[in-house]
Design a protein around this motif. Structure first.
Motif, mmCIF file in Angstrom:
data_model
loop_
_atom_site.group_PDB
_atom_site.id
_atom_site.type_symbol
_atom_site.label_atom_id
_atom_site.label_comp_id
_atom_site.label_asym_id
_atom_site.label_seq_id
_atom_site.Cartn_x
_atom_site.Cartn_y
_atom_site.Cartn_z
ATOM 1 N N ASP A 68 53.274 4.419 6.333
ATOM 2 C CA ASP A 68 54.881 4.669 5.206
ATOM 3 C C ASP A 68 56.049 4.973 5.300
ATOM 4 O OD1 ASP A 68 52.789 3.249 3.791
ATOM 5 O OD2 ASP A 68 52.313 4.862 2.175
ATOM 6 N N THR A 69 55.834 5.636 6.517
ATOM 7 C CA THR A 69 57.273 6.322 6.631
ATOM 8 C C THR A 69 57.815 5.774 8.295
ATOM 9 O OG1 THR A 69 56.372 8.383 6.521
ATOM 10 C CG2 THR A 69 58.046 8.447 7.863
ATOM 11 N N PRO A 70 58.979 4.599 7.760
ATOM 12 C CA PRO A 70 59.812 4.280 9.009
ATOM 13 C C PRO A 70 59.812 4.637 10.051
ATOM 14 C CG PRO A 70 60.560 4.377 7.181
ATOM 15 C CD PRO A 70 59.752 4.919 6.624
ATOM 16 N N ALA A 71 59.259 4.671 11.599
ATOM 17 C CA ALA A 71 59.460 5.421 12.399
ATOM 18 C C ALA A 71 59.333 4.079 13.774
ATOM 19 C CB ALA A 71 58.263 6.361 13.007
ATOM 20 N N ASP A 72 59.768 4.212 15.321
ATOM 21 C CA ASP A 72 59.913 3.848 16.272
ATOM 22 C C ASP A 72 59.300 3.940 17.465
ATOM 23 O OD1 ASP A 72 62.499 2.369 15.478
ATOM 24 O OD2 ASP A 72 63.473 3.873 15.635
ATOM 25 N N LEU A 73 58.220 5.697 17.166
ATOM 26 C CA LEU A 73 57.721 5.444 18.393
ATOM 27 C C LEU A 73 56.444 6.461 17.297
ATOM 28 C CD1 LEU A 73 60.372 7.522 20.804
ATOM 29 C CD2 LEU A 73 59.550 4.966 20.685
ATOM 30 N N ILE A 74 55.193 7.121 17.765
ATOM 31 C CA ILE A 74 54.846 7.885 16.796
ATOM 32 C C ILE A 74 53.772 8.166 17.985
ATOM 33 C CG2 ILE A 74 52.252 7.884 15.502
ATOM 34 C CD1 ILE A 74 53.549 5.536 13.314
ATOM 35 N N SER A 75 53.127 9.609 17.938
ATOM 36 C CA SER A 75 52.267 10.066 18.686
ATOM 37 C C SER A 75 51.038 10.860 17.980
ATOM 38 C CB SER A 75 52.753 11.093 19.800
ATOM 39 O OG SER A 75 54.033 11.879 19.085
ATOM 40 N N LEU A 76 50.783 10.302 18.336
ATOM 41 C CA LEU A 76 49.196 11.807 16.897
ATOM 42 C C LEU A 76 48.945 12.757 18.464
ATOM 43 C CD1 LEU A 76 47.592 8.354 15.665
ATOM 44 C CD2 LEU A 76 49.202 10.365 14.255
ATOM 45 N N LYS A 77 48.805 14.003 18.235
ATOM 46 C CA LYS A 77 47.774 15.243 18.995
ATOM 47 C C LYS A 77 46.765 15.145 17.947
ATOM 48 C CE LYS A 77 48.589 19.062 21.677
ATOM 49 N NZ LYS A 77 47.504 19.778 21.825
ATOM 50 N N ILE A 78 45.593 15.413 18.357
ATOM 51 C CA ILE A 78 44.384 15.342 17.639
ATOM 52 C C ILE A 78 43.362 16.445 18.463
ATOM 53 C CG2 ILE A 78 41.879 13.865 16.185
ATOM 54 C CD1 ILE A 78 44.042 11.317 17.113
ATOM 55 N N GLY A 79 42.435 17.304 18.029
ATOM 56 C CA GLY A 79 41.025 17.830 18.790
ATOM 57 C C GLY A 79 41.402 19.518 17.782
ATOM 58 N N ILE A 80 42.002 19.855 17.846
ATOM 59 C CA ILE A 80 41.765 21.790 17.801
ATOM 60 C C ILE A 80 41.669 22.328 16.605
ATOM 61 C CG2 ILE A 80 44.476 21.760 18.106
ATOM 62 C CD1 ILE A 80 41.236 24.272 19.236
ATOM 63 N N ASN A 81 42.131 21.650 15.799
ATOM 64 C CA ASN A 81 41.695 21.827 14.177
ATOM 65 C C ASN A 81 40.596 21.528 13.630
ATOM 66 O OD1 ASN A 81 45.212 21.415 13.410
ATOM 67 N ND2 ASN A 81 44.007 23.360 13.908
ATOM 68 N N LEU A 82 39.943 20.464 14.287
ATOM 69 C CA LEU A 82 38.109 20.456 14.575
ATOM 70 C C LEU A 82 37.661 21.109 14.629
ATOM 71 C CD1 LEU A 82 38.892 16.166 14.755
ATOM 72 C CD2 LEU A 82 38.990 17.368 12.440
ATOM 73 N N VAL A 83 38.334 21.698 15.870
ATOM 74 C CA VAL A 83 37.075 22.371 16.278
ATOM 75 C C VAL A 83 36.861 23.969 15.481
ATOM 76 C CG1 VAL A 83 36.381 23.667 18.516
ATOM 77 C CG2 VAL A 83 37.086 21.724 18.486
ATOM 78 N N ASN A 84 37.694 24.144 15.563
ATOM 79 C CA ASN A 84 38.914 25.426 14.798
ATOM 80 C C ASN A 84 37.401 25.911 13.615
ATOM 81 O OD1 ASN A 84 42.308 25.371 15.317
ATOM 82 N ND2 ASN A 84 40.505 26.358 16.601
ATOM 83 N N LEU A 85 37.911 24.562 12.384
ATOM 84 C CA LEU A 85 37.060 24.864 11.308
ATOM 85 C C LEU A 85 35.815 24.077 11.423
ATOM 86 C CD1 LEU A 85 40.222 23.304 8.562
ATOM 87 C CD2 LEU A 85 39.450 25.740 9.441
ATOM 88 N N ASP A 86 34.879 23.487 12.284
ATOM 89 C CA ASP A 86 33.618 23.106 12.254
ATOM 90 C C ASP A 86 33.141 21.625 11.683
ATOM 91 O OD1 ASP A 86 31.270 23.105 13.547
ATOM 92 O OD2 ASP A 86 30.271 24.242 11.894
ATOM 93 N N LEU A 87 34.457 20.976 11.437
ATOM 94 C CA LEU A 87 34.587 20.231 10.125
ATOM 95 C C LEU A 87 33.424 18.855 9.914
ATOM 96 C CD1 LEU A 87 36.723 19.920 7.404
ATOM 97 C CD2 LEU A 87 37.966 18.590 9.320
ATOM 98 N N MET A 88 33.815 18.751 11.421
ATOM 99 C CA MET A 88 32.720 17.420 11.395
ATOM 100 C C MET A 88 31.631 17.527 12.830
ATOM 101 S SD MET A 88 35.434 14.411 12.007
ATOM 102 C CE MET A 88 36.346 14.870 10.243
ATOM 103 N N ARG A 89 31.016 16.248 12.553
ATOM 104 C CA ARG A 89 29.991 16.150 14.688
ATOM 105 C C ARG A 89 30.883 14.693 14.966
ATOM 106 N NH1 ARG A 89 29.836 20.455 12.777
ATOM 107 N NH2 ARG A 89 27.702 21.799 12.176
ATOM 108 N N LEU A 90 29.768 14.386 15.989
ATOM 109 C CA LEU A 90 30.158 13.329 16.830
ATOM 110 C C LEU A 90 30.511 12.330 16.607
ATOM 111 C CD1 LEU A 90 31.416 12.804 19.181
ATOM 112 C CD2 LEU A 90 29.435 12.516 20.303
ATOM 113 N N ARG A 91 28.845 12.076 14.844
ATOM 114 C CA ARG A 91 28.790 10.166 14.065
ATOM 115 C C ARG A 91 30.301 10.526 13.772
ATOM 116 N NH1 ARG A 91 29.144 7.294 12.222
ATOM 117 N NH2 ARG A 91 27.376 5.835 10.713
ATOM 118 N N ALA A 92 30.605 11.373 12.571
ATOM 119 C CA ALA A 92 31.402 11.050 12.000
ATOM 120 C C ALA A 92 32.676 10.842 12.439
ATOM 121 C CB ALA A 92 32.410 11.858 11.021
ATOM 122 N N PHE A 93 32.994 11.532 13.419
ATOM 123 C CA PHE A 93 34.860 11.948 14.446
ATOM 124 C C PHE A 93 34.853 10.728 15.319
ATOM 125 C CE2 PHE A 93 37.305 12.610 18.711
ATOM 126 C CZ PHE A 93 37.799 13.113 18.121
#
Length: 396
Positions: free
Chosen positions: A229-254
């Motif tokens: 919902d935010t106007p933007a011309d360019l978007i980047s998503l850096k994904i990964g380290i916090n999912l490991v930090n918190l042991d939040l999910m397994r590969l099936r959900a990722f």
């Protein structure tokens, strides 16, 4: 000799047209509190870590045009301290005049949040507002930016100048929205314009919206909707380290969670250049799952360091490591890009890899220091905004 203090000030209301980089301004009893997630998103998660992270104004700045030679800003900060760890430096305000560094200040007073990681508790102590002042500015019309501390929740109370203030007109620069973890948020960066996305934005000639959320880059649907919902011309998503930090999910959900996040972003930005960035090198979690935890022995010695609590053998049951996440992100982007030519992938180790770690190791095993923020920012600018990069284009 100290600069003279003006005897007459003009007070300017702190309104949204003077604030950039925030998705919401909350009206408080004394002023405004910038938020980097909208109210609807905040209402869907009661996590204190997220509340603290999104209210710390990384990338948020006051921007105005004025001929003033002196500027005062009243603020109420909330500073974090950790039991047993060395004192954290005060948050820094960076002043830019016509896009160039022109001063630096810190605020006095403020609230204190004391965190005991060993016990999992936090104590909030209220404090008084503080005032910071910039003097000796050029006596001419100019664009002024005050970048707020990236690591201190900052309530804005009053803006005073010795000449009138007006909003800066649209300069036609592209808007880059970036989402990531504490590394993108700015952990251990020296000052707000030295956080790696801020440095990369300056080198790329773009306006930054930094949704780097410490400990909270977790593929949350409400974050995806905020990006959508935010106007933007360019978007980047850096994904990964916090999912490991918190042991939040397994590969099936990722995998499905990544697809869902991208689907939501694409609902609002169907053709926007979208760059998925995998984690930078972090040796403790390359092949060892989370969660991460503070090294309590190190805390006793006055050092804050983190250790990996998982077992490499647990990868067989689907626990995530950075290596697993990189492989999955690469596969997802490769498959989706067949129908989405504006979707791109960047291996985070191209920003910080093994040779970089040998030269500039992560001081606490998770977060880069100030010199490494600069390296990552310069590398990202070259790879993303360079002639062959996914964000190549006009930088006017």
């Amino acid at each position: 000799m100290a600069e003279p203090v003006p005897t007459r000030w003009t007070t300017t209301p702190l309104t949204a047209d003077l604030v950039r980089g925030a998705l919401d301004l909350e009206r408080t009893e004394r002023g405004v509190l910038p938020h980097r997630l909208p109210a609807r998103a905040r209402a869907q998660c009661a996590d204190e870590q997220l509340a603290t992270a999104e209210s710390q104004p990384s990338g948020v700045r006051l921007v105005f045009r004025t001929s003033a030679t002196a500027v005062e800003l009243d603020t109420l900060r909330t500073k974090r301290t950790y039991v047993g760890a060395p004192p954290r430096p005060d948050g820094v305000y960076d002043l830019l005049v016509d896009g160039r560094p022109a001063g630096r200040a810190t605020a006095t007073g403020g609230n204190t949040l004391t965190i005991d990681m060993a016990r999992g508790t936090a104590e909030h102590r209220p404090g008084p507002p503080g005032t910071l002042r910039f003097t000796g500015l050029p006596d001419r019309a100019k664009d002024v930016e005050i970048w707020l501390p990236h690591n201190e929740t900052t309530e804005l109370l009053a803006l005073r100048t010795d000449a009138p203030v007006e909003p800066v007109p649209d300069r036609g620069r592209r808007v880059w929205l970036h989402h990531g973890s504490s590394i993108s948020h700015g952990s251990d960066a020296a000052n707000p314009t030295a956080v790696w996305p801020a440095l990369a934005a300056r080198l790329g000639g773009v306006e930054l919206i930094n949704l780097g959320l410490s400990g909270s880059a977790l593929l949350d649907p409400f974050t995806a909707r905020a990006i959508r919902d935010t106007p933007a011309d360019l978007i980047s998503l850096k994904i990964g380290i916090n999912l490991v930090n918190l042991d939040l999910m397994r590969l099936r959900a990722f995998g499905p969670a990544v697809h869902g996040f991208l689907d939501t972003v694409r609902e609002g930005h169907p053709d926007t250049p979208l760059l998925v960035v995998s984690p930078i090198l972090c040796p403790i979690h390359e092949d060892t799952p989370g969660p991460s935890a503070p090294d309590l022995g190190g805390l006793g010695a006055g050092r804050l360091r983190f250790v990996a609590m998982g077992d490499p053998a647990e990868r067989a049951s689907g626990k995530l490591t950075l290596g697993v996440i990189r492989e999955e992100l690469s596969r997802i982007v490769r498959e989706r890009s067949a129908d989405d030519p504006h979707l791109h992938h960047l291996d985070g180790r191209d920003l910080y890899g093994e040779s970089d770690h040998a030269e500039l190791p992560l001081p606490d095993q998770l977060h880069p220091d100030a010199a490494t923020h600069r390296r990552i920012g310069e590398r990202f600018a070259a790879l993303a905004f360079g002639e062959e990069g996914p964000f190549a284009g006009s930088t006017t």
